[in-house]
Each structure stands twice: as C-alpha cells, then as structure tokens.
Write an enzyme that holds these catalytic residues in place. Structure first.
Site, short mmCIF file in Angstrom:
data_model
loop_
_atom_site.label_atom_id
_atom_site.label_comp_id
_atom_site.label_asym_id
_atom_site.label_seq_id
_atom_site.Cartn_x
_atom_site.Cartn_y
_atom_site.Cartn_z
N HIS A 1 2.60 11.64 35.00
CA HIS A 1 2.50 10.37 35.75
C HIS A 1 1.44 9.50 35.08
O HIS A 1 1.66 8.30 34.88
CB HIS A 1 2.15 10.65 37.20
CG HIS A 1 2.15 9.43 38.06
ND1 HIS A 1 3.31 8.74 38.35
CD2 HIS A 1 1.15 8.76 38.68
CE1 HIS A 1 3.02 7.70 39.12
NE2 HIS A 1 1.72 7.69 39.34
N GLU B 1 -4.20 15.01 37.83
CA GLU B 1 -2.94 15.56 37.33
C GLU B 1 -3.17 16.64 36.29
O GLU B 1 -2.53 17.70 36.31
CB GLU B 1 -2.06 14.46 36.75
CG GLU B 1 -0.71 14.98 36.28
CD GLU B 1 0.25 13.89 35.83
OE1 GLU B 1 1.41 14.20 35.54
OE2 GLU B 1 -0.17 12.70 35.78
N LYS C 1 3.68 5.75 29.98
CA LYS C 1 3.25 4.50 30.60
C LYS C 1 2.27 3.74 29.71
O LYS C 1 2.06 2.54 29.90
CB LYS C 1 2.62 4.76 31.96
CG LYS C 1 3.60 5.21 33.04
CD LYS C 1 2.89 5.37 34.38
CE LYS C 1 3.84 5.83 35.48
NZ LYS C 1 4.26 7.24 35.31
N HIS D 1 3.42 0.62 34.03
CA HIS D 1 3.83 1.39 35.21
C HIS D 1 4.89 0.61 35.97
O HIS D 1 4.61 -0.43 36.55
CB HIS D 1 2.61 1.65 36.09
CG HIS D 1 2.86 2.60 37.22
ND1 HIS D 1 4.07 3.23 37.42
CD2 HIS D 1 2.05 3.02 38.22
CE1 HIS D 1 3.99 3.99 38.48
NE2 HIS D 1 2.78 3.88 39.00
N PHE E 1 1.60 6.16 46.15
CA PHE E 1 0.75 5.87 47.29
C PHE E 1 1.35 6.48 48.55
O PHE E 1 2.57 6.42 48.76
CB PHE E 1 0.61 4.36 47.49
CG PHE E 1 -0.32 3.69 46.51
CD1 PHE E 1 -1.03 4.41 45.56
CD2 PHE E 1 -0.50 2.32 46.54
CE1 PHE E 1 -1.88 3.78 44.66
CE2 PHE E 1 -1.34 1.67 45.65
CZ PHE E 1 -2.04 2.40 44.72
#
Length: 419
Positions: free
Chosen positions: A308, A319, A340, A345, A406
């Site tokens: 991520h 992470e 990313k 993102h 989120f």
C-alpha cells in the site's frame, strides 16, 4: 449437508487508465521504467492551496471513447470506469457472441464517487442564492454505484451488480468479492475494479486539511518517496483499473487467453483509528495471513508484495512492521515495491491498478520498482528488499497486493502465475 465445490478463478481481461498510461501496455511499460506521473495541477487554480501538484491523466480526451452527449451525463469517475472497463471487456472477448450475459456481473468501486459533480452543483446552488435548481443528472452522476450500472448497461451484463466502498481499499474489496462469488458458482465472469476522480478543489483541500498530502511543490516528480526519511505524505492520483475475473472452466471452454489466477483474498479491520493505521500493523498482518491461508499457500511461496506504501510517515512503517512480523526470517527474501511512487495514490482505484501490476509481474517475472527513495528512514525495518530505483528480474509465482483505507479497512488479494 450441502457440499460446496470451489471453482478456480482466472484473469482473462485487463484495463487501465492511469497517470502513466491510458492503457494496460503503456501503464506497465512506464511502471517498469520507473516513470513518475506527478506534475502541477492543471484542473484548477492552485494559488491558495498547500499542495499544487498531483498525478493527473495525460493526453486524455473522453470524446475519443464516449460521445460528448453521453459523457456529459457522467461524472469523471464514471467516465474513467467506462474507459478501463471497455479495455478489459474487449481484451477478454466478453462482448462476443455465445456469452450468457445473465452470468456476467460487475462489481465496481469508488471511495468518493462524483466529487466534481457535487462540488460544481453546490457552488451553483450558492451562486443562485440557494434557489434549488439542480441538474436532473446531479444524483445519478454523484452516486458511487452508478459506474457499475453504466458498465452493465453498455454491455447488457445482467449478473451480480453493485459497488464496494471501503475508502482506499475499495477496488481490492471489489476483487475479493468477485473472486468469492465466482468460486462459489454465483457467476461465470465479473468485471471488477475501481475508478476515482478526486483531483478537485474540495479533494485536494480536504486531504490537505488532515495533512495527508505531500507539499513538495518545488519537486513534484520526486514527491512520492515511500520509505524515505523525507517522505511527507501521498500524491493524489486519478484514473481506473479493471480486471475480468472468470471461472476457469468457462474461460477454457471459450478459448480465452489467461493472464493469471486469483487464488486468495481477505478483508479485515484495524479497529484502531479513523485515519491512522495500527502502529504495529495488526490489521494488515491479519489480512495478509488470512489471504495466504485462503489461497492454500505457505508464507515461503510468496515472492512479491505490492505494498500500500503511500509515502506517509506512519503508514509505510506500520505496513513493513506487519510484513516483517508475519514473514519473519522469510521477509528479506521477498520483493516489496511501492508503485504509488509512480502513479500517485488513486484512492479507491488503487487496488485494481496494483492488482494489474501483480498479474503482469507473474506473467513477465519482473518486479516494478519503488522510485524516489534516496535515504531510507531510520524508522523503516532493515534488511528488506524494497526494489529501489529500478525493476528487478526474478521468478514471480505468487504476488500479493495490499490496500488499506480510512476507517481501518484492509483488503488483500493474492495472485498466482497461470500454469
């Protein structure tokens, strides 16, 4: 007791619309080459904004894909969905004769839906002295599920159809759902993915307000720098990703080309904080563990993790802690990369785009790089292969995609080389 036979699920079509390529091949070639998609925002005047750059689409004209009259009835997130889904459907040959369209579904994701539509209509409402003269297309352009409906309408797909919303984990959630429906025999094929069009005044200002975005305005192309000691937030991106997931026997029977196989998936919650990941990555670790178990694999069989890794001070660390805790002595043998750093993102569309990267990695035995990282932060676990600077060749039999959102949402998808 009823016995359920789980079907194999393969990937037979891909579609991508990204800041580094408006189709799958261009996206993948630029990803391998380490090309940044970041630059100054052109969609609105950024004079008063803390962040003045993003990863926008390049040389994109919706009228090359959709008639102007029809395009005006869609928010950009739906336009993007239609482009990526069309590439995937045509790639898979799902629009040809002989397909039972009652067994083909669409599960499409968007974390935000029609942000530009909402912003425009509210401003017009204010400018009209709050006289409620809204467009008849306001609601149908705004709602997040409308992209799934539009895709189905275009092709006549009458199977499972809905939208997943789990913030930045949304399109991975769509993939996991599609995978489960197909292996349970509820569909023969599903177009799964996500789209996002968040580069709006409200989108940029809103994420600035929670200090999530990088403000490296003097050097946009190097702003997304995962794991770096100077990382200061993520770079907003826009676009869409689509994968056609299909029952293996159905794909073979119709002679479809097969890119790879989806073999596992899991969704968990951090149950910790509204926006911050758990500092020790507990939810992420649980999700990875469950996804690998779901795939019937061992930890030692995983070759690549597309992280991520958004280039935020907290998220990158948690992470990697999750990975090192779960994999232990095997962690240094993994390739981990943060794509990313190139695409930005894409929020709810990120998982689908990164799933495509995983599938292509298993196809070509190459790991796309993490770019812009010059000095690894002291808080980053040591001894990991973060695929810094340039792509790396290695055998990739199993690739895993991590996405977190989120609300504490975690969605993990596992892909395997097709044999």
């Amino acid at each position: 007791m009823r016995t359920v036979t789980l079907r194999r699920v393969v990937i037979t079509g891909l579609g991508a619309l990204t800041p580094i390529g408006n189709d799958v091949n261009t996206f993948w070639e630029n990803l391998k080459a380490g090309k940044s998609g970041a630059g100054p925002i052109t969609k609105f005047d950024t004079t008063e904004f803390k962040t003045k750059f993003a990863c926008e689409l390049k040389d994109f004209d919706i009228e090359k894909f959709i008639e102007k009259k029809e395009a005006r009835k869609m928010d950009q997130f739906t336009q993007y969905a239609m482009v990526a889904a069309s590439e995937a459907v045509e790639d898979a040959g799902l629009n040809s004769g002989g397909i039972d369209k009652t067994k083909v579904g669409v599960i499409w994701a968007s974390g935000n839906g029609g942000m530009q539509t909402f912003e425009d209509q509210i401003l017009e409402f204010q400018q009209a002295n709050f006289v409620p003269k809204f467009s008849p297309f306001f609601i149908i352009k705004l709602i997040s599920d409308i992209a799934a409906g539009q895709i189905a309408l275009k092709y006549g797909f009458m199977g499972i159809n809905f939208c997943t919303v789990s913030a930045c984990a949304s399109s991975s959630s769509a993939l996991v759902d599609a995978f489960n429906y197909i292996r349970l025999g509820k569909a023969k094929a599903i177009i799964a993915g996500g789209s996002e069009a968040p580069i709006t005044r409200a989108g940029i200002a809103g994420f600035n307000a929670i200090k999530a975005l990088s403000t490296r305005n003097e050097d946009p192309s190097h702003a997304s720098r995962p794991f770096d000691t100077d990382r200061d937030g993520f770079v907003m991106g826009e676009g869409a990703g689509a994968l056609v997931l299909e029952e293996y026997e159905h794909a073979v029977a119709r002679g479809a080309k097969i890119y790879g196989e989806m073999v596992g998936g899991a969704m968990t919650a951090d149950a910790y904080h509204l926006t911050a990941t758990h500092p020790e990555g507990l939810g992420a670790r649980l999700g990875m563990q469950e996804a690998i178990e779901d795939a019937g694999l061992t930890l030692a069989e995983v070759d690549y993790i597309n992280g991520h890794c958004t280039s935020t001070p907290v998220g990158d660390v948690s992470e990697l802690k999750a990975i090192t805790t779960l994999f232990g002595d095997l962690a240094p043998k993994l390739n981990i990369s943060a794509t990313k750093s190139m695409t930005g993102h894409l929020l709810g569309a990120a998982g689908a785009i990164e799933a495509i990267a995983c599938v292509k990695a298993t196809q070509e035995d190459i790991i796309p790089p993490t770019i812009n990282t010059t000095t690894i932060g002291d808080d980053i676990p040591s001894g990991l292969n973060l695929t810094l600077g340039q792509a790396q060749k290695r055998t990739v039999n199993v690739a895993m995609s991590n996405t977190f959102g989120f609300g504490g949402h975690n969605a993990i998808a596992v892909f395997k080389k097709y044999k």
